[in-house]
Design a protein around this motif. Structure first.
Motif, PDB file in Angstrom:
ATOM      1  N   PRO A 123       0.815  -1.211   0.000  1.00  0.00           N
ATOM      2  CA  PRO A 123       0.000   0.000   0.000  1.00  0.00           C
ATOM      3  C   PRO A 123       0.849   1.261   0.000  1.00  0.00           C
ATOM      4  CG  PRO A 123      -0.795  -1.548   1.637  1.00  0.00           C
ATOM      5  CD  PRO A 123       0.460  -2.124   1.084  1.00  0.00           C
ATOM      6  N   GLY A 124       0.437   2.189  -0.854  1.00  0.00           N
ATOM      7  CA  GLY A 124       1.126   3.475  -0.913  1.00  0.00           C
ATOM      8  C   GLY A 124       2.180   3.527  -1.985  1.00  0.00           C
ATOM      9  N   LEU A 125       2.728   2.374  -2.371  1.00  0.00           N
ATOM     10  CA  LEU A 125       3.727   2.394  -3.428  1.00  0.00           C
ATOM     11  C   LEU A 125       3.020   2.292  -4.784  1.00  0.00           C
ATOM     12  CD1 LEU A 125       5.442   1.959  -0.912  1.00  0.00           C
ATOM     13  CD2 LEU A 125       7.008   0.621  -2.337  1.00  0.00           C
ATOM     14  N   SER A 126       3.777   2.557  -5.825  1.00  0.00           N
ATOM     15  CA  SER A 126       3.103   2.776  -7.107  1.00  0.00           C
ATOM     16  C   SER A 126       2.385   1.532  -7.618  1.00  0.00           C
ATOM     17  CB  SER A 126       4.094   3.292  -8.148  1.00  0.00           C
ATOM     18  OG  SER A 126       5.221   2.469  -8.209  1.00  0.00           O
ATOM     19  N   GLY A 127       2.958   0.338  -7.393  1.00  0.00           N
ATOM     20  CA  GLY A 127       2.311  -0.861  -7.886  1.00  0.00           C
ATOM     21  C   GLY A 127       0.937  -1.046  -7.267  1.00  0.00           C
ATOM     22  N   PHE A 128       0.800  -0.631  -6.048  1.00  0.00           N
ATOM     23  CA  PHE A 128      -0.471  -0.756  -5.339  1.00  0.00           C
ATOM     24  C   PHE A 128      -1.559  -0.024  -6.095  1.00  0.00           C
ATOM     25  CE2 PHE A 128      -3.322   1.525  -2.426  1.00  0.00           C
ATOM     26  CZ  PHE A 128      -4.029   0.454  -1.912  1.00  0.00           C
ATOM     27  N   PHE A 129      -1.269   1.214  -6.499  1.00  0.00           N
ATOM     28  CA  PHE A 129      -2.301   2.015  -7.157  1.00  0.00           C
ATOM     29  C   PHE A 129      -2.674   1.439  -8.508  1.00  0.00           C
ATOM     30  CE2 PHE A 129      -0.347   5.011  -4.196  1.00  0.00           C
ATOM     31  CZ  PHE A 129      -1.486   5.458  -3.538  1.00  0.00           C
ATOM     32  N   SER A 130      -1.651   1.117  -9.285  1.00  0.00           N
ATOM     33  CA  SER A 130      -1.959   0.724 -10.648  1.00  0.00           C
ATOM     34  C   SER A 130      -2.570  -0.671 -10.713  1.00  0.00           C
ATOM     35  CB  SER A 130      -0.704   0.816 -11.512  1.00  0.00           C
ATOM     36  OG  SER A 130       0.356   0.133 -10.896  1.00  0.00           O
ATOM     37  N   LYS A 131      -2.031  -1.609  -9.950  1.00  0.00           N
ATOM     38  CA  LYS A 131      -2.537  -2.974 -10.060  1.00  0.00           C
ATOM     39  C   LYS A 131      -3.937  -3.078  -9.480  1.00  0.00           C
ATOM     40  CE  LYS A 131       0.423  -6.286  -9.067  1.00  0.00           C
ATOM     41  NZ  LYS A 131       1.075  -7.260  -8.162  1.00  0.00           N
ATOM     42  N   ASP A 132      -4.119  -2.403  -8.392  1.00  0.00           N
ATOM     43  CA  ASP A 132      -5.419  -2.414  -7.739  1.00  0.00           C
ATOM     44  C   ASP A 132      -6.502  -1.917  -8.689  1.00  0.00           C
ATOM     45  OD1 ASP A 132      -6.698  -2.996  -5.301  1.00  0.00           O
ATOM     46  OD2 ASP A 132      -7.121  -0.823  -5.101  1.00  0.00           O
ATOM     47  N   LYS A 133      -6.161  -0.868  -9.427  1.00  0.00           N
ATOM     48  CA  LYS A 133      -7.128  -0.294 -10.367  1.00  0.00           C
ATOM     49  C   LYS A 133      -7.489  -1.310 -11.441  1.00  0.00           C
ATOM     50  CE  LYS A 133      -7.642   4.045  -9.103  1.00  0.00           C
ATOM     51  NZ  LYS A 133      -8.878   4.416  -8.460  1.00  0.00           N
ATOM     52  N   ILE A 134      -6.479  -2.047 -11.894  1.00  0.00           N
ATOM     53  CA  ILE A 134      -6.750  -3.025 -12.958  1.00  0.00           C
ATOM     54  C   ILE A 134      -7.698  -4.098 -12.442  1.00  0.00           C
ATOM     55  CG2 ILE A 134      -5.708  -4.851 -14.351  1.00  0.00           C
ATOM     56  CD1 ILE A 134      -3.294  -3.066 -14.714  1.00  0.00           C
ATOM     57  N   ILE A 135      -7.443  -4.581 -11.226  1.00  0.00           N
ATOM     58  CA  ILE A 135      -8.320  -5.629 -10.690  1.00  0.00           C
ATOM     59  C   ILE A 135      -9.729  -5.089 -10.513  1.00  0.00           C
ATOM     60  CG2 ILE A 135      -8.672  -7.198  -8.745  1.00  0.00           C
ATOM     61  CD1 ILE A 135      -5.598  -7.193  -8.412  1.00  0.00           C
ATOM     62  N   GLU A 136      -9.789  -3.863 -10.042  1.00  0.00           N
ATOM     63  CA  GLU A 136     -11.112  -3.229  -9.929  1.00  0.00           C
ATOM     64  C   GLU A 136     -11.807  -3.180 -11.277  1.00  0.00           C
ATOM     65  OE1 GLU A 136     -11.349   0.689  -8.152  1.00  0.00           O
ATOM     66  OE2 GLU A 136      -9.902   0.034  -6.627  1.00  0.00           O
ATOM     67  N   ALA A 137     -11.042  -2.717 -12.306  1.00  0.00           N
ATOM     68  CA  ALA A 137     -11.627  -2.598 -13.633  1.00  0.00           C
ATOM     69  C   ALA A 137     -12.083  -3.955 -14.139  1.00  0.00           C
ATOM     70  CB  ALA A 137     -10.615  -1.980 -14.596  1.00  0.00           C
ATOM     71  N   ALA A 138     -11.316  -4.992 -13.786  1.00  0.00           N
ATOM     72  CA  ALA A 138     -11.677  -6.335 -14.254  1.00  0.00           C
ATOM     73  C   ALA A 138     -13.021  -6.736 -13.670  1.00  0.00           C
ATOM     74  CB  ALA A 138     -10.597  -7.334 -13.858  1.00  0.00           C
ATOM     75  N   PHE A 139     -13.183  -6.475 -12.398  1.00  0.00           N
ATOM     76  CA  PHE A 139     -14.483  -6.774 -11.801  1.00  0.00           C
ATOM     77  C   PHE A 139     -15.555  -5.916 -12.440  1.00  0.00           C
ATOM     78  CE2 PHE A 139     -12.036  -8.592  -8.196  1.00  0.00           C
ATOM     79  CZ  PHE A 139     -12.653  -9.819  -8.165  1.00  0.00           C
ATOM     80  N   ALA A 140     -15.193  -4.666 -12.773  1.00  0.00           N
ATOM     81  CA  ALA A 140     -16.167  -3.736 -13.332  1.00  0.00           C
ATOM     82  C   ALA A 140     -16.632  -4.157 -14.710  1.00  0.00           C
ATOM     83  CB  ALA A 140     -15.559  -2.337 -13.396  1.00  0.00           C
ATOM     84  N   LYS A 141     -15.897  -5.075 -15.347  1.00  0.00           N
ATOM     85  CA  LYS A 141     -16.302  -5.585 -16.656  1.00  0.00           C
ATOM     86  C   LYS A 141     -17.704  -6.165 -16.565  1.00  0.00           C
ATOM     87  CE  LYS A 141     -15.455  -7.109 -20.913  1.00  0.00           C
ATOM     88  NZ  LYS A 141     -15.254  -6.229 -22.044  1.00  0.00           N
ATOM     89  N   GLY A 142     -17.978  -6.704 -15.384  1.00  0.00           N
ATOM     90  CA  GLY A 142     -19.332  -7.182 -15.151  1.00  0.00           C
ATOM     91  C   GLY A 142     -19.542  -8.606 -15.593  1.00  0.00           C
ATOM     92  N   GLY A 143     -20.571  -9.200 -15.024  1.00  0.00           N
ATOM     93  CA  GLY A 143     -20.962 -10.554 -15.412  1.00  0.00           C
ATOM     94  C   GLY A 143     -19.931 -11.583 -14.981  1.00  0.00           C
TER      95      GLY A 143
END
Lengths: 634, 531, 295, 99
Positions: A394-414
């Motif tokens: 948390p707080g380091l750059s990988g945290f922000f970017s990777k977390d967003k991708i996983i979020e986006a993946a879930f956001a794909k839906g279904g």
């Protein structure tokens, strides 16, 4: 400003030209020339960036048309540049990291007699990569695309006296060529569909074209994906990346971690309009991304070679990016953001690995490291920060970017969203595991050093400052870049005009995802600590489970290639050579032989006796007379 | 009457051949310089042709026309369109490099009595000039029979170049080398003669057709074209097809197209590298050039009729040649099979009948000439140094002779069509041109680029990289003369790779003429077509 | 033979008789040329045929050609043939036995076929009367003048070329028969040294001509044991088998000579013939020895 | 008498000569037979000259004689030089004209 784009590319190209043709005279200053020109290019990039920031968000695209390259009928290929926010991001990453790695290489390659050429190749790479990202059409992009392939070939095979390096270089180039088929076919499809392959012609029309030419657009998407797979080492064309670690470590850092291998992500993001119009192709993209992120991670767990472990990690991280890019507008920005942060921390990790190898007589086997943190403090700290960044601390750059991708993946839906999100989480866990493993095996535990082949005891020591300074700068980036980009969604606003962005509606809240990510992170690190931190690491690799053994061999993909492609190809060519000789040539030679035989028979008539010839003359005359008489009579 | 520039362009090397051959036996160096001087003069003249050619002007320019044998309608007719002008320039350009590269190839082996009247050096250079003259004339001839004469006559000097000046690097010993050399030379001659004879029959057939329909028979390309345009000449479909096949067969042998290719590896393998360049980069181009000029223009309907078969054969050539190149153990044979593959691309481009395909094919002829020359000449330097042409005898050359290895790599990269080097442009144009009309064939042909990477890089890896092999240690790097050969070629490859416009500008109008001959237009982009 | 009639358009009975007689001779001569075993006989038969042809020429009003036929052809060319026959050897008779398989049959078929075709062709043509050369031979003042007129006007070009051909042929013949010396001429010293080195015949060859009655180069010398010395006659004569045998015949003649001289001296029948011949042989050997000693 | 008789004689002589060329092996005799053939032709020419009433035929016959002379000169020279090297005047012995 427009001409500056050209100069941006021209500076390293000039460096490559001068260094590669300059001869031995430049041996002593070559590395300075190379570094200076890379830095110059970076300065141009920064100037352009500053200029761009001063403009409106929607009017930031700079274009510049240099000359017409190939004008034939409707086929008009131009050499023209287009610099928008997406390109700008890449330009800064490439020139910035590139310059750092040039500086690093001054120290790293200090004892190599061919250092001048190394810098020439690096400059060539920079030029090609910059061309790739600032091209305003796919044809010119293709030129840069192949150009980075060439530079990669030259640099992987830089130590050509090692047969393994030469083989790896060749393999990289050829696998990339397979991907290039995709790009060239995509360009041809664009030409036959749109009559053009310029970004500003193809992309705006893609959506509308998909109503009438849906299959074609999907085809283009698939072909672009094939190209991206080749360049970004995605399954099924990933096999070259591990071998590519034969190249010098700065090369691995620059080309095979930070920049070139991400060109596939650039291509997909750049062609977003096409993928948006071709959902089937998008599905293929996310599938490839998800498979690769797991594949790379698993391979990374099993490798004992520090660079190959990092290569597996690169594959896996690019899998994240590809997956994000495949998600469409919800993911493009995060793909690029992860790409940038990954550029920092992975380059830092590679440079750290290079520093370790530098101190350990070029030993790459992590089982022969151990306990190095005391001997290489700077390397340890910078590597450690990179490690924390990549696992998503948390707080380091990988945290922000990777977390967003996983979020986006879930956001794909279904179901798709769940599967992709799950894959992302699993990947994060495995990432935490294998990176902790690398960290523990290298810097902690007891010394397991062994003398090298020539019997020299390793004397680990900190690297010279030309090497440590770039590492420190990159570590700085790995720590703060993510936070800097994410604050106020800065990066999203920056890229949105180019790639478009939509939030999507995630079935799980952002907080849940973050919590889940943290949880798997802890699990991954914990398992690794249990296996490698608490227990001593055996200095010879245990046999391992079936999966481990398969993973060590890149999950048998190379074996498959070897059996099916290499062996099969050998048999095919050998039998063709035989057929060419016996069948194609045989038919002709057979004809020749039968004519020869016939003439041998006829030759008997030619017995050398003048009188025989005279008889035939007289006979012939008689026949002629007879014919004349007959003609008269008739 | 204006200055007969085209005649002079061809006459200079012909005179040069005579002069070179007449140089006294002992004056070998003088003979070399004489030949080089004449080839450079030809180059200057060819450049003048290129400059004087006006892309916006008539189809055929700088024409010369004189009656030759009136009773048979034979005319001495010369003229160049854009394609021919470029090909003449390519020929004139390559010959000086061929000569420089083969500077010592025809030196008599030591202990030859200087008083003997034996003069192989003079012969070698004179034959090269003779080939140049014939090739230039066959590019310039617009009379079918005149073309035929030079098309056939060039076999004779080439035959002697293959059979008389073979590769000295032969593993199997002097006697076996001589045997294989004569086999290769005879094979070359027989293949091409067979093609030529069939073509002769077709030429005579064409004459009888024109004589029958026009009253007076003619071989003149322009007369036939204008007669056809005005409707006075109408060749029956079946006749046209037979005549087309007669012409095409000869050109396909020369080009060479699968399965008529087997003479090329032998001829290129056994001859010295400069002669191999002469064969593949210059002489063979007459075949593909003639397809464009004669097959398509004289027999447009038959050409379209035969297109599917020819395209398939071309694609087979591409893949087959590349696969065989991968399987070769001999450097020069490898390059020969690579050339088979490349000629497949050229023929594919010609018969795709799109402007991209045909401009690409013409450009390909030029680029292939230059790139093969670069690769093969460097390979020749390599082979001469080691005294062997087997790939297995090399290894680690890069360590001892980096410049040689570098130029070899650039030649190889050009062969595999790397962007930035000239062949890429032409190859892509051919592929696009093919794809826009025949997508499946286009994609199959695209596979050729992977195979090209394979055979080039395997060759490079095995010869140049890895540990230094025995017999390589003392290898010297390129000398000044050799650099003089390679550097301009590489510079040209780079220039045409980045800026091919000067060539395409000359070629495009001619290609459009040819396309209008066959009544074909480029397919419209799918989107526009929908509208 | 009526010359004026020859130029006439009609053939006289006399000419017919002459044709049939001389024509037979000509054919016989031709057959002789082909079938005679010895080349000298062939040559003579050919000469006969040619003379007959010359007569035919004259009879047909070709006076100039008739004379040329005799003077040049029969006189010069046939002489040339005889010279060559002499050079090559008149006895090098080739047998008429055929060695090539099927050659004779093929020759007969082709020859007969050709002849029949020719004759058929001639008989097909309707030739009944001569136009006659009366006018042609008189318009320029004679046959020779008429020919000359044609040769130097209408055929002058061909005439010149033929002249060139003849010159070339003459030069060619000289070149062909001229033997190029391919090595240094050996000096007498070298020759004698070589002879000594070989050791076969160190001394000069024995001279021929035992009991020479004339220029007897064909009579070999006799060795002490009475046999002839092969070396004493030219190898050419030896090859031709033209060595005269001295041992029997000549001895007898010598004895006859002695006898007649004795008769002339009036001492007939004193000794038997056998003894005489023995003494003659001894005398011959003595003579030989004396000659060798002198050399 | 029919003028054709001379021509028949000419044809007969020619055929006999031709047969001689084919049958005989002695080069000199072969040459004689060739001469015979030439003479037969000359007879035909002279006869034609008389048939047509002009002298052209005789001119041709004259040329034939000259050419025959040239031919004999060269031919005999060849025979002599062959005889020198091969010691034979048989045409069958000069049979190198085959593979």
């Amino acid at each position: 400003m427009e001409t500056l784009i050209g100069l941006l590319v021209a500076a390293p190209l000039l460096g490559a030209g001068v260094l590669l043709t300059g001869g031995k005279r430049l041996d002593r200053v070559g590395h300075w020339i190379g570094t200076l020109l890379a830095l110059l290019s970076f300065v141009f990039g920064v100037v352009l960036f500053a200029d761009m920031l001063g403009k409106d968000a929607d009017a930031r695209t700079l274009t510049s048309h240099l000359f017409t390259w190939v004008p034939v009928g409707g086929f008009q290929a131009d050499v023209g540049f287009q610099l928008d926010q997406l390109s700008m991001t890449f330009v800064l990453l490439i020139t910035g990291v590139g310059t750092l790695i040039h500086i690093y290489s001054i120290g790293y390659m200090a004892h190599d007699e061919r250092r001048r050429r190394f810098f020439g190749y690096l400059n060539l790479f920079l030029a090609a990569m910059l061309l790739l990202v600032v091209a305003d059409n796919y044809f010119l992009l293709y030129a840069g695309w192949e150009g980075v392939g060439l530079a990669s070939y030259l640099l992987i095979g830089f130590w050509q006296h090692k047969p393994s390096a030469a083989t790896a270089a060749k393999k990289a180039f050829i696998v990339n060529r397979v991907g290039d088929i995709g790009l060239s076919v995509a360009i041809m499809l664009m030409f036959t569909t749109f009559g053009s392959f310029a970004f500003n012609q193809v992309l705006p029309q893609a959506q509308q074209a998909s109503t009438t030419q849906h299959a074609t657009i999907t085809g283009i998407g698939f072909m672009l994906l094939l190209a991206a797979c080749g360049k970004s080492a995605q399954v099924p064309l990933q096999s070259w990346l591990g071998d590519a670690m034969e190249g010098p470590t700065p090369v691995s850092a620059l080309i095979h971690a930070a920049t070139m291998v991400t060109a596939g992500v650039y291509l997909i993001t750049r062609s977003g309009a096409i993928f948006n119009a071709a959902p089937d192709a998008q599905t293929a993209v996310v599938t490839v991304g998800a498979v690769t992120l797991l594949f790379g991670a698993i391979v990374g767990c099993a490798k004992d070679d520090i660079k190959k472990a990092l290569a597996g990690s690169t594959m896996s991280q690019i899998g994240y990016m590809i997956m994000a890019a495949g998600l469409g507008p919800i993911g493009y920005v995060f793909a690029i953001m992860h790409l940038v942060t990954h550029g920092f921390f992975k380059a830092g990790l590679f440079l750290g690995a290079g520093s370790v190898m530098h101190g350990m007589n070029d030993e790459v086997d992590m089982r022969r490291y151990g306990g190095l943190r005391k001997y290489m403090p700077i390397t340890f700290v910078t590597f450690g920060l990179g490690y924390l960044a990549i696992i998503g601390f948390p707080g380091l750059s990988g945290f922000f970017s990777k977390d967003k991708i996983i979020e986006a993946a879930f956001a794909k839906g279904g179901t798709e969203g769940w599967i992709l999100g799950g894959a992302g989480l699993l990947g994060a866990a495995i990432t935490a595991f294998y990176m902790t493993r690398v960290m523990l095996m290298t810097f902690f535990g007891e010394k397991r050093w062994v003398p090298d082949a020539e019997g020299h005891e390793p004397h680990p020591h900190e690297s010279p400052s030309s090497m440590t300074i770039p590492m420190i700068i990159l570590a700085f980036g790995s720590v703060f870049a993510g936070a800097f980009f994410s604050l106020n969604s800065r990066f999203v606003h920056w890229l949105e005009p180019v790639t478009g962005h939509s939030e999507g509606d995630s079935p799980v809240s952002a907080g849940t995802v973050t919590a889940a990510t943290m949880a798997v992170l802890v699990v991954g690190v914990g398992i690794a600590w249990l296996m490698y931190g608490r227990r001593p690491v055996p200095s010879l690799a245990p046999r391992g489970s079936l999966l481990t053994r398969a993973a060590r061999r890149d999950l048998l993909q190379d074996d498959f290639n070897h059996v099916v492609l290499v062996r099969g190809g050998e048999h095919l060519t050998r039998s063709l050579v035989y057929l060419d000789h016996s069948l194609v040539d045989g038919v002709v030679n057979g004809t020749a032989a039968s004519v020869g035989g016939l003439s041998g028979r006829l030759r008997r008539l030619q017995n050398g006796y003048v009188r025989s010839y005279a008889v035939s003359m007289l006979g012939g005359t008689a026949v002629l007379v007879a014919a004349t008489l007959l003609m008269r009579a008739v | 009457m204006s200055f007969p520039l085209l005649t002079v362009t061809a006459a200079v090397p012909a005179v040069g051949a005579v002069v070179t051959a007449a140089v006294p036996a002992a004056q070998r160096t003088a003979a070399k310089y004489t030949a080089l001087l004449f080839s450079l003069a030809t180059l200057v003249l060819a450049a003048v042709v290129l400059v004087r050619f006006d892309p916006g002007g008539n189809r055929y320019q700088l024409t010369e026309s004189h009656a030759w044998i009136k009773d048979f309608g034979l005319r001495y007719e010369l003229g160049v369109d854009g394609i021919a002008a470029v090909m003449v320039a390519l020929t004139a350009l390559l010959i000086p490099f061929v000569m420089l590269a083969g500077w010592h190839d025809a030196d008599p082996l030591e202990d030859v009595n200087p008083n003997r009247r034996w003069r192989p050096t003079q012969g070698f250079f004179a034959l090269i000039l003779l080939v140049e003259a014939m090739v230039v004339l066959s590019f310039e001839a617009t009379d079918v029979f005149l073309f035929y004469i030079f098309f056939e006559a060039m076999l004779i000097p080439v035959y002697f170049l293959i059979g008389g000046f073979g590769d000295r690097a032969h593993a199997a010993g002097e006697e076996e080398a001589a045997r294989q050399r004569s086999y290769a030379a005879v094979k070359f001659l027989l293949y091409n003669l067979a093609g030529g004879l069939i073509m002769l029959a077709a030429v005579i057939g064409l004459y009888t057709v024109t004589a029958h329909q026009l009253g007076t028979g003619t071989f003149s390309l322009q007369e036939i074209l204008s007669a056809r345009a005005s409707g006075k000449l109408h060749i029956e479909t079946s006749t046209e097809r037979w005549l087309f096949l007669g012409f095409f067969f000869a050109f396909a042998v020369k080009a060479p197209l699968w399965p008529l290719h087997t003479w090329l590896p032998n001829a290129m393998g056994e001859s010295t590298a400069p002669v191999a360049v002469l064969i593949t980069a210059v002489v063979d181009k007459v075949g593909t050039f003639a397809m464009l000029r004669f097959c398509l223009q004289l027999f447009p309907e038959a050409s379209k009729w035969a297109t599917p078969v020819i395209l398939v054969l071309a694609v087979i050539s591409i893949i087959y040649g590349a696969l065989l190149a991968v399987g070769q153990r001999d450097i020069k044979r490898l390059i020969a099979y690579a050339s088979v593959s490349h000629f497949g691309f050229i023929i594919l481009g010609i018969f795709a009948m799109t402007s991209q395909g045909q401009s690409g094919a013409t450009l390909y002829m030029v680029n292939h000439g230059i790139s093969t020359a670069a690769l093969l000449l460097v390979a020749g330097f390599l082979i001469t140094r080691r005294g062997s042409r087997l790939i297995a005898d090399f290894g680690g050359v890069q360590k001892v002779a980096p410049v040689l290895a570098g130029t070899f790599l650039i030649g190889g990269l050009a062969t595999l069509s790397l962007p930035g080097l000239a062949p890429f442009v032409s190859e892509f144009l051919v592929l696009v041109g093919t794809f826009s009309r025949y997508p499946v064939l286009g994609i199959i042909a695209t596979l050729g680029i992977v195979l090209a990477a394979l055979y080039v890089l395997v060759l490079y890896q095995r010869t140049m990289t890895g540990p230094v092999k025995a017999g390589i240690e003392g290898m010297s790097d390129l000398k000044a003369r050799e650099l003089l050969v390679v550097t301009p070629l590489i510079a040209l490859l780079l220039f045409l790779g980045v800026y091919p416009k000067p060539v395409t500008d000359i070629v495009n109008p001619s290609v459009n003429h040819t396309l209008s001959d066959v009544h074909k237009t480029d397919p419209k982009p799918a989107l526009e077509a929908k509208k | 033979m009526p010359l004026a009639a020859a130029a006439a358009s009609q053939t006289s009975t006399g000419e017919a008789v002459q044709f049939w007689i001389l024509g037979t001779v000509a054919v016989l001569g031709a057959l002789g040329t082909v079938l005679m075993k010895k080349s000298i006989h062939s040559a003579l038969s050919l000469a006969g045929t040619m003379i007959v042809l010359a007569v035919f020429y004259l009879a047909q009003g070709a006076y100039f050609l008739g004379v040329v036929q005799i003077v040049v052809y029969t006189g010069a060319i046939m002489m040339l043939f005889l010279f060559v026959v002499m050079l090559v050897g008149i006895t090098a008779a080739d047998s008429l036995k055929e060695t090539l398989k099927g050659q004779r049959v093929m020759a007969a078929v082709c020859g007969l076929g050709f002849g029949i075709l020719l004759i058929a062709g001639i008989s097909n043509a309707s030739l009944h009367t001569f136009t006659g050369l009366g006018q042609a031979n008189t318009v320029d003042g004679g046959n020779v003048q008429g020919l000359a007129h044609l040769l130097f006007t209408k055929y002058v070009w061909a005439f010149e070329i033929t002249g060139a051909l003849l010159i070339t042929a003459a030069v060619g013949a000289m070149v062909l028969t001229h033997r190029e010396r391919t090595e240094e001429r050996r000096t007498q010293r070298e020759l004698s040294e070589a002879r000594v080195r070989e050791g076969r015949q160190v001394t000069p060859l024995p001279a021929p001509g035992t009991y020479a009655r004339h220029n007897a180069v064909d009579i070999p010398a006799l060795l002490p044991d009475g046999t002839i010395s092969e070396l004493s006659v030219s190898s050419t004569l030896r090859d031709r088998g033209q060595i005269r045998d001295v041992s029997g015949d000549a001895m007898r003649r010598l004895a006859d000579l002695e006898q007649s001289s004795e008769r002339w001296l009036g001492r007939e029948g004193e000794r038997p013939a056998a003894e005489r011949s023995e003494r003659a042989g001894l005398a011959g050997r003595d003579n030989d020895r004396a000659e060798e000693g002198a050399k | 008498m029919n003028p054709a008789n001379y021509l028949y004689l000419s044809a007969l002589l020619f055929t006999i000569g031709a047969a001689g060329v084919l049958i005989r092996r002695n080069a000199i005799v072969v040459f004689m037979c060739v001469e015979l053939m030439l003479n037969a032709c000359n007879l035909a020419f002279v006869t034609f000259s008389r048939l047509h009433g002009n002298l052209d035929g005789q001119v041709i016959a004259f040329f034939t004689m000259v050419v025959a002379a040239a031919e004999v000169v060269v031919g005999l020279a060849i025979i002599v030089s062959i005889f020198r090297s091969r010691h034979s005047a048989s045409v069958d012995d000069a049979n190198l004209m085959k593979l």
